[in-house]
Design an enzyme around this catalytic site. Structure first.
Site, PDB file in Angstrom:
ATOM      1  N   ASP A  52       0.842  -1.205   0.000  1.00  0.00           N
ATOM      2  CA  ASP A  52       0.000   0.000   0.000  1.00  0.00           C
ATOM      3  C   ASP A  52       0.875   1.251   0.000  1.00  0.00           C
ATOM      4  O   ASP A  52       0.368   2.373  -0.057  1.00  0.00           O
ATOM      5  CB  ASP A  52      -1.003  -0.014   1.158  1.00  0.00           C
ATOM      6  CG  ASP A  52      -0.352  -0.093   2.515  1.00  0.00           C
ATOM      7  OD1 ASP A  52       0.895  -0.201   2.583  1.00  0.00           O
ATOM      8  OD2 ASP A  52      -1.079  -0.056   3.527  1.00  0.00           O
ATOM      9  N   SER A  53       2.212   1.056   0.011  1.00  0.00           N
ATOM     10  CA  SER A  53       3.129   2.178  -0.224  1.00  0.00           C
ATOM     11  C   SER A  53       2.905   2.757  -1.621  1.00  0.00           C
ATOM     12  O   SER A  53       3.400   3.842  -1.927  1.00  0.00           O
ATOM     13  CB  SER A  53       4.585   1.739  -0.054  1.00  0.00           C
ATOM     14  OG  SER A  53       4.852   0.572  -0.806  1.00  0.00           O
ATOM     15  N   ASP A  91      -1.088  -6.081  -0.296  1.00  0.00           N
ATOM     16  CA  ASP A  91      -1.533  -5.455   0.957  1.00  0.00           C
ATOM     17  C   ASP A  91      -3.035  -5.244   0.975  1.00  0.00           C
ATOM     18  O   ASP A  91      -3.609  -4.720   0.004  1.00  0.00           O
ATOM     19  CB  ASP A  91      -0.871  -4.079   1.117  1.00  0.00           C
ATOM     20  CG  ASP A  91       0.372  -4.127   1.977  1.00  0.00           C
ATOM     21  OD1 ASP A  91       0.527  -5.069   2.773  1.00  0.00           O
ATOM     22  OD2 ASP A  91       1.201  -3.202   1.850  1.00  0.00           O
ATOM     23  N   LYS A 121      -1.382  -9.408   2.740  1.00  0.00           N
ATOM     24  CA  LYS A 121      -0.668  -8.976   3.942  1.00  0.00           C
ATOM     25  C   LYS A 121      -1.546  -7.971   4.668  1.00  0.00           C
ATOM     26  O   LYS A 121      -2.213  -7.165   4.034  1.00  0.00           O
ATOM     27  CB  LYS A 121       0.674  -8.340   3.574  1.00  0.00           C
ATOM     28  CG  LYS A 121       1.392  -7.685   4.757  1.00  0.00           C
ATOM     29  CD  LYS A 121       2.851  -7.404   4.480  1.00  0.00           C
ATOM     30  CE  LYS A 121       3.150  -6.090   3.807  1.00  0.00           C
ATOM     31  NZ  LYS A 121       2.671  -4.904   4.540  1.00  0.00           N
ATOM     32  N   GLU A 123      -1.692  -5.502   8.531  1.00  0.00           N
ATOM     33  CA  GLU A 123      -0.916  -4.964   9.644  1.00  0.00           C
ATOM     34  C   GLU A 123      -1.601  -5.233  10.981  1.00  0.00           C
ATOM     35  O   GLU A 123      -2.833  -5.139  11.073  1.00  0.00           O
ATOM     36  CB  GLU A 123      -0.737  -3.443   9.467  1.00  0.00           C
ATOM     37  CG  GLU A 123       0.039  -3.068   8.225  1.00  0.00           C
ATOM     38  CD  GLU A 123       0.235  -1.556   8.065  1.00  0.00           C
ATOM     39  OE1 GLU A 123      -0.200  -0.782   8.959  1.00  0.00           O
ATOM     40  OE2 GLU A 123       0.805  -1.158   7.040  1.00  0.00           O
ATOM     41  N   GLU A 190       8.913  -4.231  10.590  1.00  0.00           N
ATOM     42  CA  GLU A 190       9.376  -2.948  10.049  1.00  0.00           C
ATOM     43  C   GLU A 190       9.942  -2.060  11.151  1.00  0.00           C
ATOM     44  O   GLU A 190       9.293  -1.810  12.175  1.00  0.00           O
ATOM     45  CB  GLU A 190       8.198  -2.244   9.330  1.00  0.00           C
ATOM     46  CG  GLU A 190       8.597  -0.897   8.758  1.00  0.00           C
ATOM     47  CD  GLU A 190       7.608  -0.357   7.721  1.00  0.00           C
ATOM     48  OE1 GLU A 190       6.634  -1.064   7.354  1.00  0.00           O
ATOM     49  OE2 GLU A 190       7.830   0.780   7.277  1.00  0.00           O
TER      50      GLU A 190
HETATM   51  O1  KIV Z   1       3.573  -1.149   1.627  1.00  0.00           O
HETATM   52  C1  KIV Z   1       4.769  -1.498   1.701  1.00  0.00           C
HETATM   53  O2  KIV Z   1       5.599  -1.175   0.855  1.00  0.00           O
HETATM   54  C2  KIV Z   1       5.164  -2.305   2.850  1.00  0.00           C
HETATM   55  C3  KIV Z   1       6.632  -2.552   3.033  1.00  0.00           C
HETATM   56  C4  KIV Z   1       7.304  -1.351   3.548  1.00  0.00           C
HETATM   57  C5  KIV Z   1       6.884  -3.742   3.872  1.00  0.00           C
HETATM   58  O3  KIV Z   1       4.340  -2.728   3.603  1.00  0.00           O
END
Ligand code: KIV
Length: 272
Positions: A52-53, A91, A121, A123, A190
């Site tokens: 989600d980055s 994510d 994934k 959190e 992280e």
């Molecule tokens: O969204 C992302 O890029 C991440 C990484 C920093 C692990 O969750």
């Protein structure tokens, strides 16, 4: 030097667990589009994270919070079309799983069905345990994410190192054990102290993949645009830049602008 990256025809969640058992480190990078994913996969990266980055890197938002489930599915489906070998983890974005386990399952199913990704994934620790169980019960592999969890940035207030204090470190260790016991196939840690991350990696049999978590874990993940130096205003200690694409691209593009202005492009060979 190229190290043992062509041995696996296709990376699965089981391959990753085997890699940990064999002491082989896992490489993971983000990608959000077809062209980049093709390069990352071809270079032998084991896991591609459609993170989600993308909210920051692709859309220019300050945080990961605004990206939507539809947008994540768009990015993930572009990545999946490029892949021959890597495992694609997607994510679950902010707001798509926190309210209740049924919604978490619905979101995970949409990702799997509409993008073709291989795992999701999310959190958090014990607060998302029931959601993880639901998703796993549907046969969808889940990767956990502890330590600095950017979807909670407004709770933390800063992006500084997490779990430096004993109380938070103990909670993180408990959460890691819970994620393993619940059935997650891997955990991202992280920005936490390297010693703590190594301890967590030793305490679980599933792979622990670090970002800013030192070298005592089972694998590493970086945001692609940071490691190739396309972004240039972000300098965390953990980031190794392998290229300086921001400068290279800026100079190539300004050369193009000059060539057009000077009527040097296109030349006689570059036209019909
Ligand atoms: O969204 C992302 O890029 C991440 C990484 C920093 C692990 O969750």
């Amino acid at each position: 030097m190229s190290v043992a990256k062509k041995e696996y025809k296709r990376i699965t969640v089981k391959t990753l667990v085997d890699m940990k058992a064999n002491g082989e480190k896992i490489s993971m990078l983000t990608a959000y589009d077809y062209t980049m994913a093709k390069i990352v996969d071809g270079a032998g990266v084991d896991v591609i994270l459609v993170g989600d980055s993308a909210s920051n890197v692709m859309a220019g938002h300050e945080t990961t919070l605004p990206i939507t489930l539809d947008q994540m599915i768009y990015h993930a489906s572009s990545v999946v079309r490029a892949i021959d070998r890597a495992l694609v983890v997607v994510d679950l974005p902010f707001g798509s799983y926190q309210s209740d386990p049924k919604e978490a399952l619905r979101s995970a199913i949409r990702i799997m069905k509409e993008s073709g990704g291989h795992a999701v994934k999310l959190e958090g620790g014990k607060e998302v345990k029931e959601s993880i169980k639901r998703i796993l019960n549907a046969g969808i592999p889940v990767m956990g994410h502890l330590g600095l969890t950017p979807q909670s940035i407004y709770k933390f207030g800063t992006y500084t190192v997490r779990a430096k204090e004993e109380e938070e470190a103990i909670r993180l260790k408990e959460d890691a054990l819970m994620l393993e016991k619940t059935g997650c196939f891997a955990i991202v840690l992280e920005k936490i102290p390297a010693k703590l991350a190594a301890e967590v990696a030793k305490s679980v049999s599933i792979p622990v993949i670090g970002i800013g978590a030192g070298n005592g874990v089972d694998g590493q993940v970086l945001v692609l645009h940071d490691m190739i130096g396309m972004t240039h205003e972000f300098h965390p200690r953990f980031l190794r830049r392998y290229m300086n694409l921001y400068e290279d691209m800026t100079s190539a593009i300004s050369q193009y602008v000059d060539d057009v202005k000077m009527k040097d492009f296109p030349n006689d060979e570059e036209q019909y």
